[in-house]
Design a protein around this motif. Structure first.
Motif, PDB file in Angstrom:
ATOM      1  N   VAL A   1       0.791  -1.222  -0.062  1.00 53.62           N
ATOM      2  CA  VAL A   1       0.070  -0.049   0.061  1.00 53.62           C
ATOM      3  C   VAL A   1       1.105   1.228  -0.159  1.00 53.62           C
ATOM      4  O   VAL A   1       1.729   1.246   0.963  1.00 53.62           O
ATOM      5  CB  VAL A   1      -1.104  -0.075   1.280  1.00 53.62           C
ATOM      6  N   HIS A   2       0.733   2.040  -0.924  1.00 54.95           N
ATOM      7  CA  HIS A   2       1.277   3.217  -0.910  1.00 54.95           C
ATOM      8  C   HIS A   2       0.227   4.445  -0.740  1.00 54.95           C
ATOM      9  O   HIS A   2      -0.723   4.532  -1.327  1.00 54.95           O
ATOM     10  CB  HIS A   2       1.820   3.963  -2.412  1.00 54.95           C
ATOM     11  N   CYS A   3       0.721   5.572   0.138  1.00 53.38           N
ATOM     12  CA  CYS A   3      -0.322   6.615   0.679  1.00 53.38           C
ATOM     13  C   CYS A   3       0.571   8.014  -0.034  1.00 53.38           C
ATOM     14  O   CYS A   3       1.502   8.387   0.570  1.00 53.38           O
ATOM     15  CB  CYS A   3      -0.446   6.836   2.030  1.00 53.38           C
ATOM     16  N   VAL A   4      -0.477   8.424  -0.810  1.00 56.56           N
ATOM     17  CA  VAL A   4       0.068   9.845  -1.527  1.00 56.56           C
ATOM     18  C   VAL A   4      -1.204  10.759  -1.252  1.00 56.56           C
ATOM     19  O   VAL A   4      -2.312  10.300  -0.929  1.00 56.56           O
ATOM     20  CB  VAL A   4       0.610   9.531  -2.955  1.00 56.56           C
ATOM     21  N   THR A   5      -0.890  12.152  -1.647  1.00 57.86           N
ATOM     22  CA  THR A   5      -1.968  13.098  -1.517  1.00 57.86           C
ATOM     23  C   THR A   5      -2.282  13.430  -2.959  1.00 57.86           C
ATOM     24  O   THR A   5      -1.531  13.138  -3.969  1.00 57.86           O
ATOM     25  CB  THR A   5      -1.746  14.336  -0.755  1.00 57.86           C
ATOM     26  N   LEU A   6      -3.569  14.031  -3.181  1.00 57.48           N
ATOM     27  CA  LEU A   6      -3.915  14.267  -4.506  1.00 57.48           C
ATOM     28  C   LEU A   6      -3.037  15.425  -4.907  1.00 57.48           C
ATOM     29  O   LEU A   6      -2.673  15.483  -6.316  1.00 57.48           O
ATOM     30  CB  LEU A   6      -5.351  14.810  -4.449  1.00 57.48           C
ATOM     31  N   HIS A   7      -2.543  16.285  -4.112  1.00 59.62           N
ATOM     32  CA  HIS A   7      -1.562  17.413  -4.554  1.00 59.62           C
ATOM     33  C   HIS A   7      -0.404  16.924  -5.096  1.00 59.62           C
ATOM     34  O   HIS A   7       0.012  17.435  -6.021  1.00 59.62           O
ATOM     35  CB  HIS A   7      -1.342  18.371  -3.313  1.00 59.62           C
ATOM     36  N   GLU A   8       0.131  15.850  -4.457  1.00 59.62           N
ATOM     37  CA  GLU A   8       1.508  15.175  -4.830  1.00 59.62           C
ATOM     38  C   GLU A   8       1.209  14.709  -6.342  1.00 59.62           C
ATOM     39  O   GLU A   8       2.147  14.816  -7.426  1.00 59.62           O
ATOM     40  CB  GLU A   8       2.059  14.123  -3.877  1.00 59.62           C
ATOM     41  N   ILE A   9       0.336  13.923  -6.456  1.00 60.45           N
ATOM     42  CA  ILE A   9      -0.221  13.398  -7.885  1.00 60.45           C
ATOM     43  C   ILE A   9      -0.344  14.626  -8.842  1.00 60.45           C
ATOM     44  O   ILE A   9       0.145  14.504 -10.059  1.00 60.45           O
ATOM     45  CB  ILE A   9      -1.488  12.525  -7.741  1.00 60.45           C
ATOM     46  N   ASP A  10      -0.922  15.564  -8.518  1.00 56.32           N
ATOM     47  CA  ASP A  10      -1.165  16.943  -9.428  1.00 56.32           C
ATOM     48  C   ASP A  10       0.242  17.388  -9.721  1.00 56.32           C
ATOM     49  O   ASP A  10       0.551  17.575 -11.029  1.00 56.32           O
ATOM     50  CB  ASP A  10      -1.787  17.965  -8.612  1.00 56.32           C
ATOM     51  N   VAL A  11       1.259  17.410  -8.845  1.00 55.88           N
ATOM     52  CA  VAL A  11       2.559  18.011  -9.190  1.00 55.88           C
ATOM     53  C   VAL A  11       3.193  17.278 -10.106  1.00 55.88           C
ATOM     54  O   VAL A  11       3.892  17.579 -11.140  1.00 55.88           O
ATOM     55  CB  VAL A  11       3.281  18.568  -7.842  1.00 55.88           C
ATOM     56  N   ILE A  12       3.313  15.896  -9.759  1.00 55.72           N
ATOM     57  CA  ILE A  12       4.228  15.150 -10.367  1.00 55.72           C
ATOM     58  C   ILE A  12       3.513  14.994 -12.001  1.00 55.72           C
ATOM     59  O   ILE A  12       4.375  14.853 -12.832  1.00 55.72           O
ATOM     60  CB  ILE A  12       3.994  13.476  -9.752  1.00 55.72           C
ATOM     61  N   ASN A  13       2.188  15.047 -12.434  1.00 55.94           N
ATOM     62  CA  ASN A  13       1.670  14.890 -13.502  1.00 55.94           C
ATOM     63  C   ASN A  13       1.657  16.423 -14.299  1.00 55.94           C
ATOM     64  O   ASN A  13       1.493  16.323 -15.569  1.00 55.94           O
ATOM     65  CB  ASN A  13       0.252  14.378 -13.614  1.00 55.94           C
ATOM     66  N   SER A  14       1.979  17.431 -13.652  1.00 60.54           N
ATOM     67  CA  SER A  14       1.815  18.650 -14.239  1.00 60.54           C
ATOM     68  C   SER A  14       3.356  19.287 -14.487  1.00 60.54           C
ATOM     69  O   SER A  14       3.375  20.535 -15.122  1.00 60.54           O
ATOM     70  CB  SER A  14       1.017  19.708 -13.513  1.00 60.54           C
ATOM     71  N   ARG A  15       4.575  18.670 -14.154  1.00 55.83           N
ATOM     72  CA  ARG A  15       5.898  19.420 -14.289  1.00 55.83           C
ATOM     73  C   ARG A  15       6.602  18.383 -14.886  1.00 55.83           C
ATOM     74  O   ARG A  15       6.466  17.172 -14.995  1.00 55.83           O
ATOM     75  CB  ARG A  15       6.464  19.562 -12.925  1.00 55.83           C
ATOM     76  N   THR A  16       7.649  18.965 -15.724  1.00 61.87           N
ATOM     77  CA  THR A  16       8.432  18.169 -16.359  1.00 61.87           C
ATOM     78  C   THR A  16       9.328  17.408 -15.665  1.00 61.87           C
ATOM     79  O   THR A  16       9.868  16.105 -15.942  1.00 61.87           O
ATOM     80  CB  THR A  16       9.405  19.063 -17.614  1.00 61.87           C
TER      81      THR A  16
END
Length: 477
Positions: A249-264
């Motif tokens: 199980v990996h726990c991440v926040t929605l904001h972390e997913i946002d940043v990873i997918n929106s930055r090169t």
């Protein structure tokens, strides 16, 4: 040629923790029936407020109702932030807890609504589940071979990666049912060395990534040593097959997913802090993907807590945004705090309780905090003396409690370390009344400072001594 330092060296560093204003708080101090104890887990007094916070805690843990908001209202120094910290500590590390001061929103490069959206997304966790192949067993023997041809590579003048590449070895693992010997490569030898794995340890090896996790020491080897460290954990030897499929199980926040997918640069943007504005299209795609994972059973949403302190500093635009944001299905539990009475709503000429618009106040569950009693102040000062490692005599504590009642609790807490330094100056071991009296004379409280200003106002620059009518207006504003 200077000898190259080995990058793989790992040093045990002593963890340094600074003593903060609320570092003594470890929870809400409630029993199993959600009744508040008089003094527990660093919390003192405020029994009705702590009982109410306990019910909010249950609401958060269930995670079924989104968009609930709680207001902590009370005079300055009555433990509002302490209550929020108690909720955060009681939730544990699994539940996201984001804290923000309302004034921060006006000092960022982002727009106010974007800063609030990012704070909301930081407060919502996603628990992602995946299956992984793991080898789990008790280490019977580790043998490492070093070929003669690798002697030059393993010399002191070569990097550690080159030295590790020349090594081979064997690892013997066992469970209660079987025993197997595995061949080891350079990377696995290095990973085992970093974890300081030795014979008798119970380990788990991830086949895909090669990650080594030391689960503890085998109970069968508990009598090998006469004494063990306080952090040594004894576990049973695993049963069944060595190779198992386990759910990770990996726990991440929605904001972390946002940043990873929106930055090169991907997840590296999380460390630089340069998140910037995130487009709405990116968030919509992520929400759609997370919804798919939920339907497939791969992910689970963990609604957390967003704590906004000094909420009266928000303006009418922020309150309008919060009104709409709380209606979203993905909204976290919102906890806000303020010490204002009836005051102006920022950005308008209207006055309202706590500086919050009436339509937003109607959404809130309001918890009020009361001023501390003399007995409560004495208990809090005892706790702070222990936290700051200060020995104080009973008479000095009585005097400090009296100062706390007449001035403020925060002022009395500030005098603890100051008095300890005064005690060191006279080469004493225990803080006495004379030390408290000395620092009380050196450092003024608000009342004495105000009285001093009133007496010597004319000697200050740009002094404006208002008339009687003007003075009344100035005090009201």
């Amino acid at each position: 040629m200077a000898e190259l330092k080995r990058l793989s060296e790992s040093r045990d560093l002593t963890r340094i923790e600074r003593i903060g204003a609320h570092s003594h708080i470890r929870g809400l101090g409630l029993d199993s029936s959600l009744e508040a104890r008089g003094s527990s887990e660093g919390m003192v007094g405020q029994l009705p407020a702590r009982r109410a916070a306990g019910l909010i805690l249950q609401l958060i843990r269930q995670g079924k109702i989104a968009g609930r908001a709680v207001l902590l209202a009370g005079q300055p120094g009555t433990g509002k932030t302490a209550l929020a910290m108690g909720i955060a500590k009681s939730l544990g590390a699994e539940t996201p807890f984001a804290s923000v001061a309302a004034s921060e929103l006006f000092s960022l490069d982002l727009s106010k609504t974007e800063a609030l959206t990012q704070a909301f997304r930081r407060s919502i966790g996603v628990r992602i589940k995946e299956e992984a192949e793991i080898i789990e067993g008790e280490v019977v023997e580790i043998s490492i071979d070093r070929p003669v041809s690798a002697a030059a590579a393993g010399s002191s003048s070569a990097p550690s990666g080159v030295a590790a590449a020349g090594k081979t070895g064997r690892l013997t693992l066992k469970t209660t049912d079987m025993e197997t010997v595995y061949e080891l490569g350079g990377k696995m030898i290095e990973a085992l060395g970093k974890e300081k794995v030795q014979s008798g340890d119970v380990v788990a090896l991830d086949k895909a990534s090669g990650k080594v996790t030391k689960l503890g020491r085998s109970i069968g080897r508990s009598r090998d040593y006469d004494a063990v460290g306080p952090h040594t954990k004894f576990v049973k030897c695993p049963e069944g097959e060595l190779q198992k499929r386990k759910e990770v199980v990996h726990c991440v926040t929605l904001h972390e997913i946002d940043v990873i997918n929106s930055r090169t640069q991907g997840f590296l943007a999380l460390f630089t802090g340069d998140t910037g504005e995130i487009r709405a299209e990116v968030r919509e795609q992520i929400d759609t993907k997370v919804a798919e994972w939920r339907e497939e059973g791969k992910a689970e949403i963990v609604p957390g807590v967003l704590f906004i302190d000094e909420v009266h500093m928000l303006d009418i635009e922020c309150f309008s945004f919060l009104n709409r944001a709380l209606e979203n299905d993905m909204a976290p539990i919102l906890v806000i705090a303020t010490n204002r009475g009836i005051t102006s709503i920022r950005g308008t000429n209207y006055r309202s309780p706590h500086g919050i618009p009436p339509d937003f106040l109607d959404r809130l569950l309001i918890i009020t905090t009361q001023p501390y009693t003399e007995d409560d102040i004495r208990k809090i000062l005892d706790i702070r003396c222990d936290e700051e490692d200060v020995e104080m005599s009973a008479d000095a504590k009585v005097l400090l409690t009296k100062i706390g009642v007449e001035t403020s609790l925060r002022y009395a807490i500030h005098l603890i370390t100051s008095a300890a330094l005064a005690c060191q100056k006279r080469k004493g071991k225990v803080v006495e009344m004379e030390d408290i009296s000395r620092v009380y004379q050196l450092f003024l409280d608000v009342k004495r400072s105000t009285q001093y200003l009133m007496e010597y106002q004319s000697q200050y620059m740009f002094n404006e001594v208002p008339g009687e009518t003007e003075g009344d207006d100035a005090m009201q504003s």
